[in-house]
Design a protein around this motif. Structure first.
Motif, mmCIF file in Angstrom:
data_model
loop_
_atom_site.group_PDB
_atom_site.id
_atom_site.type_symbol
_atom_site.label_atom_id
_atom_site.label_comp_id
_atom_site.label_asym_id
_atom_site.label_seq_id
_atom_site.Cartn_x
_atom_site.Cartn_y
_atom_site.Cartn_z
ATOM 1 N N ILE A 263 101.564 31.435 -92.352
ATOM 2 C CA ILE A 263 101.154 32.328 -91.384
ATOM 3 C C ILE A 263 102.094 33.083 -91.155
ATOM 4 O O ILE A 263 102.409 34.635 -91.275
ATOM 5 N N THR A 264 103.276 32.613 -90.816
ATOM 6 C CA THR A 264 104.446 33.274 -90.222
ATOM 7 C C THR A 264 105.309 33.953 -91.603
ATOM 8 O O THR A 264 105.792 35.228 -91.326
ATOM 9 N N GLY A 267 103.192 36.860 -92.063
ATOM 10 C CA GLY A 267 103.271 38.022 -91.051
ATOM 11 C C GLY A 267 104.840 38.460 -90.848
ATOM 12 O O GLY A 267 104.887 39.736 -90.797
#
Lengths: 329, 294
Positions: A263-264, A267
Motif C-alpha cells: 500500500i505504501t 501511495g
C-alpha cells in the motif's frame, strides 16, 4: 476448507482489482500519463517487497537497494536491445536476465558484507550503491549501448500494464509464501535475535545470504520492468536517493508487513505525482511538503503506518492459532 | 615529486574540511547512536550564511564565520528538539527516517527562491588569495587559514570534552543514558548541547568549504556530508580522533584517485576502501570491536 476459501477470495480480489484498473484505463480515467505512474507504482511494489524481505523480515539494513534495481534495469535493457527482434520473447527474456544478474550480484556482494551488522551494513551497502552508480556512469566504455552518463535509450517499451500487474501479483504471492515458509520463519528468527536463532539451529550466514539474494533478485525484476516503462534510462534513477525511497516505503509501511509495503509503495509513487498536480504554481514547495509529510508520519506512527498489521489474505490460515473446538470440519 | 606533494597538500585541505563535518556526525552518533542525515545540510546552511555574511552584509569574514557557526548550532538544536526528540526511544530506524526527512526539508526549503535559490552560486572570496611556492609546491593563505582554524577548534573541542563539566556529561551520556540520569546529568540538555557543538563545527566547515571550493549550492551537503560521514565510520564512529583520522584519509584517497586514477572514479574508490576497511575492522580503524553480550 478455510484454506481453500482464502485462496478463492484472494483470487477473486485480484480479478476484481484487475477489472477495476482495466476499466479505469479503458474509460480513459487513467490516461497514458497516469498509466505510467501506475506501472511505476507496481514496480515500486516489487522492489519494495524485495527490500521488505531483506530488511523488514530479516532485519538486514540495506541502504543500497536501488543499486540492484539499476543492475536489473541495465542488464535487462541491454538484453532487450540486443534481442529486440524476438519481440515479446526478448522482453520476457530480459526480465529473467534482470532477475538473474541482480540476484547473482546480490549473492556475490552479500557473502562478504552480510557479516557486518546494523548501521555498518547499511553504510557498506550505501557504498556499494555509489560504486554501482559510478559504474553505470561509465558503462558506455564497456557496452556502448548502455550510454553511460548520457543515459540509455532504445529499450523496447511495454504498452500494456498487464505485464506490471501480473508481475506484481506474482511477487506478492511469492513474498507471502516465502515469508511464511520454513526459510521465512528462519529469517524472522534472525531478525529477532541472531544468537538465539543460531542456538536453535538456524544458520545466520546462510539465511541472511538467502534473504538478501531473493530481495536483490526482486529488485532486479523491478529494474527490468522499469527499463520497459521509461524510454530513457539514466544512472541518476538508481542513485542513493532512490535507495532512500525504497527504505521509506518499507519503513513507513511498517517493518514486517507485506500489505503495508504494497500500500505504501503505491501511495508513495502517487503522492509525488499528486503533489505535482495539486501544487501547480507552487511546485517548488513539493520537496518541502514531501519532507514534512515524511517527518510527521514517522513521528505520529513511529512503527510505520501499517506496523504490526497484515492483510488477512496474506496470512496463511495454518499459522493462525484461533482457540476453537476441535470438530470435524 | 613536487606534483605528488602538491596532491598531498590538496588532499589535506579537503580532509580538514571533512574533519569539521565528520566531528558532528561522530559526536551525535556517539551520544544517541543516530546517523544524523541532516548534518550535511546544516553544513550547507553554514556555507551559505557565511557567504551572505561576508558578501551581502559586508561583515569581516571571521565575524561571518561566527554567525554561520551560531546559526548552524541553532538549526542543529532545533532539529534535535523538534524532529529527533519525539523519536528518541522509538526504534532506531524511525529516527533515521525522520533524519532523512529533516535533511530533505533543509535541502528543499533552502532551494526556494526567497531563501538561497536553487542555482549554483560562485563564491567571491572575502580575502585576497596569496600563493607561496615552496620547491614547486603551491600553498595558499586559504589553506593556511583552514589548517589553523581546524587545529584551533579541534584543540578547543578536546578541552571542552576532557576538561569541562559539560564534556564529562557528554561522555557520561554517550556511555549510558539511564546511568547518566541517575548521576544527576540532564540528558536532554546534554544531547542538545552536543548537537549545538557538532552543528557549529559543521557551520565553520561550510564557510571554509566556500573558501576552498568557491562554488556552492543547496544540495552541496548531500555528497560532502555523506563522505564526511563515511570518513567518521572509517576512523571509528563515536570517536573524535577517529573522525579526524578518517577524514584525513578520505581527503587523500579522493584527491589521489582523482589525480592518478580517474576523476570519475573518486567516489567509487573511496567507498570501495570503506567497504574493505569495514570487512577487516568492522568498527573502523580506531574502533574497538566489542564482543556481543548475551
Amino acid at each position: 476448507m478455510d484454506k481453500n476459501k482464502q485462496v478463492i477470495l484472494a483470487l477473486v480480489g485480484v480479478v476484481v482489482l484487475y477489472i477495476i484498473l482495466k476499466a479505469l484505463i479503458m474509460t480513459g480515467v487513467l490516461g497514458p500519463y497516469w498509466q505510467i505512474i501506475l506501472n511505476y507504482a507496481l514496480i515500486y511494489v516489487i522492489g519494495g517487497l524485495g527490500l521488505s524481505i531483506i530488511y523488514g523480515f530479516t532485519g538486514q539494513f540495506s541502504l543500497g537497494h536501488a543499486a540492484f534495481v539499476g543492475i536489473g534495469a541495465y542488464s535487462a535493457g541491454l538484453f532487450a536491445i540486443t534481442f529486440s527482434h524476438y519481440g515479446a520473447w526478448g522482453s520476457l527474456g530480459s526480465l529473467v536476465v534482470g532477475i538473474v544478474c541482480a540476484g547473482v550480484v546480490g549473492y556475490l556482494i552479500g557473502v562478504p558484507i552480510l557479516r557486518l551488522k546494523s548501521d555498518y551494513l547499511g553504510i557498506a551497502t550505501l557504498g556499494f550503491n555509489f560504486i554501482v552508480y559510478d559504474g553505470l556512469q561509465n558503462s558506455d566504455k564497456l557496452f556502448p549501448a548502455m550510454g553511460g552518463a548520457q543515459g540509455m535509450t532504445g529499450v523496447p517499451q511495454f504498452q500494456t500494464f498487464e505485464w506490471y500487474f501480473v508481475a506484481a501479483v506474482l511477487v506478492v504471492i511469492l513474498a507471502r509464501n516465502f515469508v511464511f515458509s520454513t526459510h521465512g520463519r528462519a529469517c524472522t528468527a534472525i531478525r529477532e535475535n541472531e544468537t538465539a536463532a543460531n542456538v536453535v539451529g538456524v544458520s545466520p550466514a546462510r539465511t541472511k545470504i538467502m534473504a538478501f539474494t531473493i530481495g536483490c533478485a526482486l529488485a532486479g525484476l523491478a529494474g527490468a520492468l522499469y527499463c520497459h516503462n521509461y524510454p530513457y534510462l539514466n544512472p541518476d534513477s538508481f542513485s542513493f536517493l532512490e535507495s532512500i525511497n525504497y527504505l521509506i516505503v518499507v519503513v513507513l509501511g511498517g517493518l514486517g508487513s507485506l500489505a503495508g509495503t504494497v500500500i505504501t509503495a503505491v501511495g508513495w509513487a502517487f503522492l509525488l505525482e499528486l503533489l505535482r498536480l495539486v501544487l501547480g504554481p507552487f511546485y517548488a514547495f513539493r520537496g518541502v511538503i514531501y519532507a514534512l509529510i515524511l517527518i510527521v508520519v514517522i513521528i505520529v506512527r513511529s512503527q510505520g503506518i501499517f506496523g504490526g498489521m497484515e492483510a488477512p489474505f496474506l496470512v496463511p490460515q495454518i499459522g493462525r492459532r484461533k482457540p476453537r473446538a476441535i470438530v470435524g470440519s | 615529486m613536487a606534483i605528488f606533494i602538491q596532491q598531498i597538500v590538496n588532499g589535506l585541505q579537503l580532509g580538514l574540511v571533512y574533519a569539521l563535518i565528520a566531528l558532528g556526525y561522530t559526536m551525535v552518533y556517539g551520544i544517541i547512536k543516530l546517523i544524523n542525515f541532516a548534518h550535511g545540510d546544516v553544513f550547507m546552511v553554514g556555507a551559505f550564511v557565511g557567504f551572505f555574511g561576508y558578501t551581502v552584509t559586508k561583515l569581516p569574514w571571521p565575524v561571518a564565520l561566527v554567525i554561520a557557526m551560531v546559526t548552524c548550532a541553532a538549526i542543529g538544536v532545533l532539529n534535535e528538539r523538534l524532529v529527533y526528540r519525539p523519536l528518541r526511544y522509538a526504534a532506531k530506524i524511525s529516527a533515521l527516517i525522520s533524519a532523512i526527512g529533516a535533511s530533505f526539508f533543509l535541502e528543499y526549503f533552502c532551494s526556494l527562491n526567497f531563501i538561497f535559490g536553487p542555482n549554483y552560486i560562485s563564491v567571491t572570496l572575502p580575502l585576497k588569495v596569496i600563493t607561496w611556492i615552496i620547491d614547486g609546491v603551491r600553498i595558499t593563505n586559504v589553506q593556511v587559514i583552514i589548517l589553523v582554524t581546524v587545529v584551533v577548534f579541534l584543540t578547543l573541542l578536546q578541552l571542552l570534552i576532557f576538561r569541562t563539566k559539560l564534556g564529562a556529561a557528554m561522555r557520561t551520556v554517550s556511555f549510558d543514558h539511564d546511568a547518566a540520569r541517575l548521576m544527576g546529568v540532564d540528558v536532554d540538555k546534554t544531547i542538545s548541547f552536543t548537537f549545538a557543538v557538532g552543528s557549529g563545527l559543521a557551520g565553520i566547515g561550510g564557510v571554509l568549504f566556500g573558501f576552498a571550493y568557491p562554488e556552492i549550492w543547496t544540495f552541496l551537503g548531500v555528497m560532502t556530508g555523506l563522505k564526511a560521514f563515511i570518513a567518521a565510520v572509517l576512523g571509528g564512529i563515536g570517536l573524535i580522533p577517529g573522525a579526524v583520522l578518517g577524514a584525513l584519509i578520505m581527503g587523500q584517497v579522493e584527491i589521489m584517485t582523482a589525480a592518478y586514477v580517474s576523476s570519475q572514479a573518486r567516489d567509487a574508490v573511496a567507498f570501495a576502501i570503506l567497504i574493505i576497511v569495514l570487512l577487516i575492522r568492522p568498527s573502523g580503524i580506531l574502533g574497538r570491536n566489542e564482543p556481543e553480550k548475551i
